[in-house]
Design a protein around this motif. Structure first.
Motif, mmCIF file in Angstrom:
data_model
loop_
_atom_site.group_PDB
_atom_site.id
_atom_site.type_symbol
_atom_site.label_atom_id
_atom_site.label_comp_id
_atom_site.label_asym_id
_atom_site.label_seq_id
_atom_site.Cartn_x
_atom_site.Cartn_y
_atom_site.Cartn_z
ATOM 1 N N ALA A 243 0.847 -1.188 0.000
ATOM 2 C CA ALA A 243 0.000 0.000 0.000
ATOM 3 C C ALA A 243 0.884 1.240 0.000
ATOM 4 O O ALA A 243 2.083 1.183 0.303
ATOM 5 C CB ALA A 243 -0.919 0.013 1.223
ATOM 6 N N ALA A 244 0.266 2.373 -0.338
ATOM 7 C CA ALA A 244 1.010 3.635 -0.365
ATOM 8 C C ALA A 244 1.164 4.221 1.025
ATOM 9 O O ALA A 244 2.203 4.803 1.355
ATOM 10 C CB ALA A 244 0.311 4.634 -1.290
ATOM 11 N N ALA A 245 0.129 4.091 1.856
ATOM 12 C CA ALA A 245 0.159 4.703 3.185
ATOM 13 C C ALA A 245 -0.834 3.979 4.083
ATOM 14 O O ALA A 245 -1.764 3.330 3.607
ATOM 15 C CB ALA A 245 -0.183 6.187 3.092
ATOM 16 N N PRO A 246 -0.653 4.092 5.404
ATOM 17 C CA PRO A 246 -1.592 3.446 6.327
ATOM 18 C C PRO A 246 -3.003 3.996 6.185
ATOM 19 O O PRO A 246 -3.201 5.160 5.850
ATOM 20 C CB PRO A 246 -1.015 3.777 7.711
ATOM 21 N N SER A 247 -3.968 3.142 6.433
ATOM 22 C CA SER A 247 -5.371 3.558 6.458
ATOM 23 C C SER A 247 -6.133 2.597 7.351
ATOM 24 O O SER A 247 -5.736 1.447 7.527
ATOM 25 C CB SER A 247 -5.971 3.551 5.043
ATOM 26 N N ALA B 268 4.183 -5.855 -23.090
ATOM 27 C CA ALA B 268 4.238 -5.723 -21.638
ATOM 28 C C ALA B 268 3.149 -6.588 -21.008
ATOM 29 O O ALA B 268 2.013 -6.633 -21.488
ATOM 30 C CB ALA B 268 4.044 -4.261 -21.245
ATOM 31 N N ILE B 269 3.504 -7.274 -19.940
ATOM 32 C CA ILE B 269 2.553 -8.106 -19.193
ATOM 33 C C ILE B 269 2.028 -7.264 -18.029
ATOM 34 O O ILE B 269 2.810 -6.738 -17.235
ATOM 35 C CB ILE B 269 3.227 -9.387 -18.681
ATOM 36 N N HIS B 270 0.728 -7.136 -17.915
ATOM 37 C CA HIS B 270 0.121 -6.233 -16.945
ATOM 38 C C HIS B 270 -0.446 -7.002 -15.746
ATOM 39 O O HIS B 270 -0.910 -8.135 -15.889
ATOM 40 C CB HIS B 270 -1.002 -5.430 -17.604
ATOM 41 N N VAL B 271 -0.392 -6.360 -14.578
ATOM 42 C CA VAL B 271 -1.004 -6.901 -13.363
ATOM 43 C C VAL B 271 -2.186 -6.011 -13.023
ATOM 44 O O VAL B 271 -2.016 -4.851 -12.642
ATOM 45 C CB VAL B 271 0.001 -6.949 -12.196
ATOM 46 N N MET B 272 -3.382 -6.548 -13.175
ATOM 47 C CA MET B 272 -4.590 -5.730 -13.042
ATOM 48 C C MET B 272 -4.813 -5.206 -11.637
ATOM 49 O O MET B 272 -5.336 -4.108 -11.451
ATOM 50 C CB MET B 272 -5.811 -6.544 -13.496
ATOM 51 N N ALA B 273 -4.421 -5.984 -10.616
ATOM 52 C CA ALA B 273 -4.720 -5.599 -9.244
ATOM 53 C C ALA B 273 -3.627 -4.752 -8.604
ATOM 54 O O ALA B 273 -3.752 -4.351 -7.451
ATOM 55 C CB ALA B 273 -4.949 -6.847 -8.389
ATOM 56 N N ALA B 274 -2.546 -4.469 -9.331
ATOM 57 C CA ALA B 274 -1.421 -3.760 -8.741
ATOM 58 C C ALA B 274 -1.707 -2.269 -8.601
ATOM 59 O O ALA B 274 -2.283 -1.644 -9.495
ATOM 60 C CB ALA B 274 -0.165 -3.968 -9.586
ATOM 61 N N ARG C 82 -2.697 -10.033 -19.418
ATOM 62 C CA ARG C 82 -3.091 -9.399 -18.159
ATOM 63 C C ARG C 82 -3.395 -10.488 -17.134
ATOM 64 O O ARG C 82 -4.084 -11.459 -17.446
ATOM 65 C CB ARG C 82 -4.326 -8.508 -18.356
ATOM 66 N N PHE C 83 -2.868 -10.292 -15.919
ATOM 67 C CA PHE C 83 -3.081 -11.250 -14.836
ATOM 68 C C PHE C 83 -3.486 -10.504 -13.573
ATOM 69 O O PHE C 83 -3.319 -9.282 -13.462
ATOM 70 C CB PHE C 83 -1.810 -12.055 -14.567
ATOM 71 N N ASP C 84 -3.983 -11.272 -12.591
ATOM 72 C CA ASP C 84 -4.408 -10.615 -11.355
ATOM 73 C C ASP C 84 -3.392 -10.758 -10.228
ATOM 74 O O ASP C 84 -3.619 -10.276 -9.120
ATOM 75 C CB ASP C 84 -5.778 -11.139 -10.889
ATOM 76 N N THR C 85 -2.246 -11.433 -10.500
ATOM 77 C CA THR C 85 -1.187 -11.500 -9.489
ATOM 78 C C THR C 85 0.164 -11.255 -10.147
ATOM 79 O O THR C 85 0.372 -11.571 -11.335
ATOM 80 C CB THR C 85 -1.135 -12.868 -8.775
ATOM 81 N N VAL C 86 1.094 -10.721 -9.381
ATOM 82 C CA VAL C 86 2.458 -10.503 -9.866
ATOM 83 C C VAL C 86 3.120 -11.845 -10.178
ATOM 84 O O VAL C 86 3.883 -11.958 -11.143
ATOM 85 C CB VAL C 86 3.277 -9.733 -8.813
ATOM 86 N N GLN C 87 2.824 -12.877 -9.378
ATOM 87 C CA GLN C 87 3.456 -14.177 -9.581
ATOM 88 C C GLN C 87 3.112 -14.758 -10.952
ATOM 89 O O GLN C 87 3.982 -15.311 -11.638
ATOM 90 C CB GLN C 87 3.032 -15.156 -8.483
#
Length: 289
Positions: free
Chosen positions: A148-152, A186-192, A215-220
């Motif tokens: 994440a970018a910052a706490p929430s 380029a291979i894309h990660v949709m949830a990133a 396009r995938f939903d995980t970096v792995q």
């Protein structure tokens, strides 16, 4: 010599309020109402004869006296907690339940669990990689690991490591970065939270064509596709460091630090318990090493 101390209960609610940054968060940790925390702090201030919090339109802030007392009170409570843990800890530790991002769990955490078991044989983990919003403290999960970018939210957030972004291709790829960007999809990660557009902006180059590539939903999965020669993936460090070091994929550039980080989120009070402290300290040691 007798110790000259204010009421223990008042010290306890003050320490929680100062550490948590407010009466509401302290009340949630202690299982009491915010008004009870407020009353306890007032009692302590009256006993000591000094204000411990500034209360104004900007909210609540510790006074210099409050900061001094908080430092000593936290040290004292942590010492007491460690002593009690040592005296009461059974031979088999309590299992910690965690919700961990899939790539972090499979790409980084799982390969290191044997070392954790050797270091702390009584520490057991139950890991879920389901994509779900977790409410820490509801009895299901003790911790979560997120990018994440910052706490929430209301959980306690502890920054583990920055995210490094680096383009990777199949191990046998011998193209330069510029050649790979021009010739490989380029291979894309949709949830990133950060993908090729973010990397390109940080790197100062044009982003790859978003209309091309898998396009995938995980970096792995994106990394697996790159390893099979299906395109150029954006690896995240430290979770993809082992794949690069083992030669499964080849990095084409130096990593750039993104705007996100990996965070350990814990339920209130977890790091004051033996299992939580051991696990958090081990995580930081592994990531810093």
């Amino acid at each position: 010599m007798a110790h000259r101390l204010p009421p223990f209960s008042a010290l306890r609610v003050f320490e929680a309020a100062g550490r948590c940054g407010g009466f509401t968060a302290a009340a949630a940790e202690l299982g009491v109402t915010p008004s009870a925390v407020s009353h306890g702090v007032r009692t302590l201030e009256d006993t000591l004869g000094v204000p411990l919090f500034h209360r104004d339109q900007r909210g609540m802030r510790l006074t210099p006296a409050g900061e001094q007392l908080l430092q000593e009170a936290t040290r004292a409570f942590e010492g007491l907690s460690r002593c009690v843990d040592t005296l009461t800890q059974p031979r088999t530790g309590r299992r910690l339940a965690g919700s961990v991002a899939p790539t972090f769990a499979t790409g980084w955490l799982l390969p290191r669990l044997p070392e954790l078991r050797r270091r702390h044989p009584t520490l057991d983990l139950a890991i879920s990689t389901e994509r779900e919003h977790v409410q820490l403290g509801d009895g299901r999960f003790d911790f979560a690991i997120r990018m994440a970018a910052a706490p929430s939210g209301a959980a306690e957030w502890h920054r583990l490591a920055p995210v490094g972004l680096v383009p990777v291709a199949a191990a046998e790829c011998r193209l330069t970065l510029a050649e790979a960007l021009a010739r490989l999809p380029a291979i894309h990660v949709m949830a990133a939270g950060e993908d090729w557009d973010a990397w390109a902006a940080l790197r100062g180059v044009a982003a790859p064509d978003p209309s091309r590539g898998l396009r995938f939903d995980t970096v792995q999965m994106a990394l697996e596709a790159a390893a099979k020669g299906l395109g150029l993936a954006l690896a995240r460090l430290p979770v993809c460091a082992d794949d690069i070091a083992a030669g499964r994929v080849r990095s084409l550039d130096a990593p750039v630090e993104g705007c996100t980080a990996y965070w350990l989120l814990t339920r209130p009070g977890l790091l004051r318990q033996r299992e939580g402290r051991l696990f958090a300290a081990w995580l930081r040691e592994q990531l810093e090493g």
